[in-house]
Write a protein that holds these residues in place. Structure first.
Motif, short mmCIF file in Angstrom:
data_model
loop_
_atom_site.label_atom_id
_atom_site.label_comp_id
_atom_site.label_asym_id
_atom_site.label_seq_id
_atom_site.Cartn_x
_atom_site.Cartn_y
_atom_site.Cartn_z
N THR A 241 -33.51 37.72 -3.08
CA THR A 241 -32.67 38.91 -3.06
C THR A 241 -32.58 39.49 -1.65
N THR A 242 -32.99 38.71 -0.67
CA THR A 242 -32.91 39.14 0.71
C THR A 242 -31.46 39.34 1.11
N LYS A 243 -31.19 40.47 1.73
CA LYS A 243 -29.83 40.75 2.18
C LYS A 243 -29.47 39.80 3.31
N GLN A 244 -28.24 39.32 3.27
CA GLN A 244 -27.75 38.43 4.31
C GLN A 244 -27.13 39.28 5.43
N PRO A 245 -27.36 38.91 6.70
CA PRO A 245 -26.83 39.72 7.80
C PRO A 245 -25.31 39.59 7.93
N ALA B 207 -25.39 32.46 5.47
CA ALA B 207 -26.52 32.15 4.61
C ALA B 207 -27.04 30.77 4.99
N PHE B 208 -28.22 30.47 4.51
CA PHE B 208 -28.83 29.16 4.72
C PHE B 208 -28.88 28.81 6.22
N GLY B 209 -29.46 29.72 6.99
CA GLY B 209 -29.64 29.49 8.42
C GLY B 209 -28.35 29.41 9.20
N GLY B 210 -27.31 30.09 8.72
CA GLY B 210 -26.03 30.08 9.42
C GLY B 210 -25.15 28.89 9.08
N ASN B 211 -25.60 28.03 8.16
CA ASN B 211 -24.85 26.84 7.81
C ASN B 211 -23.74 27.07 6.79
N ALA C 220 -29.00 35.28 -4.23
CA ALA C 220 -28.12 36.33 -4.74
C ALA C 220 -27.34 36.88 -3.55
N ILE C 221 -26.07 37.18 -3.75
CA ILE C 221 -25.27 37.75 -2.67
C ILE C 221 -24.82 39.15 -3.05
#
Length: 194
Positions: A5-9, A26-30, A178-179
């Motif tokens: 549930t970490t917010k994505q930057p 997400a996923f390390g910028g990928n 989760a987004i």
């Protein structure tokens, strides 16, 4: 399959039809993704769905322009529906997996920067009139036990889009998060690395 549930930057903003869309990673910028509310949907449910789908394909192209501005500016990219039915974005002859979801007046799109990754995005309106207890028993195979039905639904759909598998055990190969979307909606993003 518990999603983070970490917010994505936020990555950036771009303008489309007078609406500011936050492009997120997400996923390390990928994987890059965004969502947008579609204003003024008209007609019956089928027509509204057609309109929101058209908006999603436009957003997919816009997101491709954002990710690859130099290439996309030359006109060497194309949004396509792959033989699997999955959306894709062809950049210089290489197909990148993409995903589209729409629910009510909300549309979300995602693109994998790595051409070997498979992704899926799903959003769902939290309809207060649905029989959540019955649907939860169906979705969670009788073991709902306090799980959030809508998040579980989005997780399942996003994983299905990434893996092509209906079996939750096979879907577990995908990584889920989760987004964040608008209030009243749930969302998930899945990635299956090659």
């Amino acid at each position: 399959m518990n999603p983070s549930t970490t917010k994505q930057p936020k990555l950036a903003r771009y303008m489309k039809k007078n609406a500011i869309i936050d492009v997120k990673t997400a996923f390390g910028g990928n994987v890059l993704w965004c969502w947008q509310r579609v204003d003024d949907l008209k007609g019956d449910r089928t027509e509204k769905r057609r309109q929101s789908s058209a908006q999603a394909w436009q957003m997919l192209g816009d997101l491709g322009h954002y990710i690859w501005p130099d290439i996309a500016g030359d006109g060497t990219y194309e949004t396509v529906r792959q033989s699997s039915g999955q959306p894709g974005l062809i950049i210089d002859g290489v197909t990148h997996c993409a995903s589209i979801s729409h629910s009510r007046d909300l549309v979300a799109v995602a693109i994998a920067k790595d051409p070997d990754a498979m992704i899926g995005i799903d959003i769902e309106y939290r309809d207060p009139s649905r029989d959540i207890d019955a649907l939860s028993r169906w979705l969670f195979d009788g073991d709902a036990d306090g799980r959030d039905f809508y998040q579980g639904w989005c997780d399942y759909e996003a994983a299905f889009k990434a893996t092509g598998e209906t079996d939750p055990v096979m879907q577990s190969r995908a990584t889920l998060i989760a987004i964040e979307t608008m209030d009243g909606f749930s969302g998930a993003l899945a990635r299956l690395a090659a």
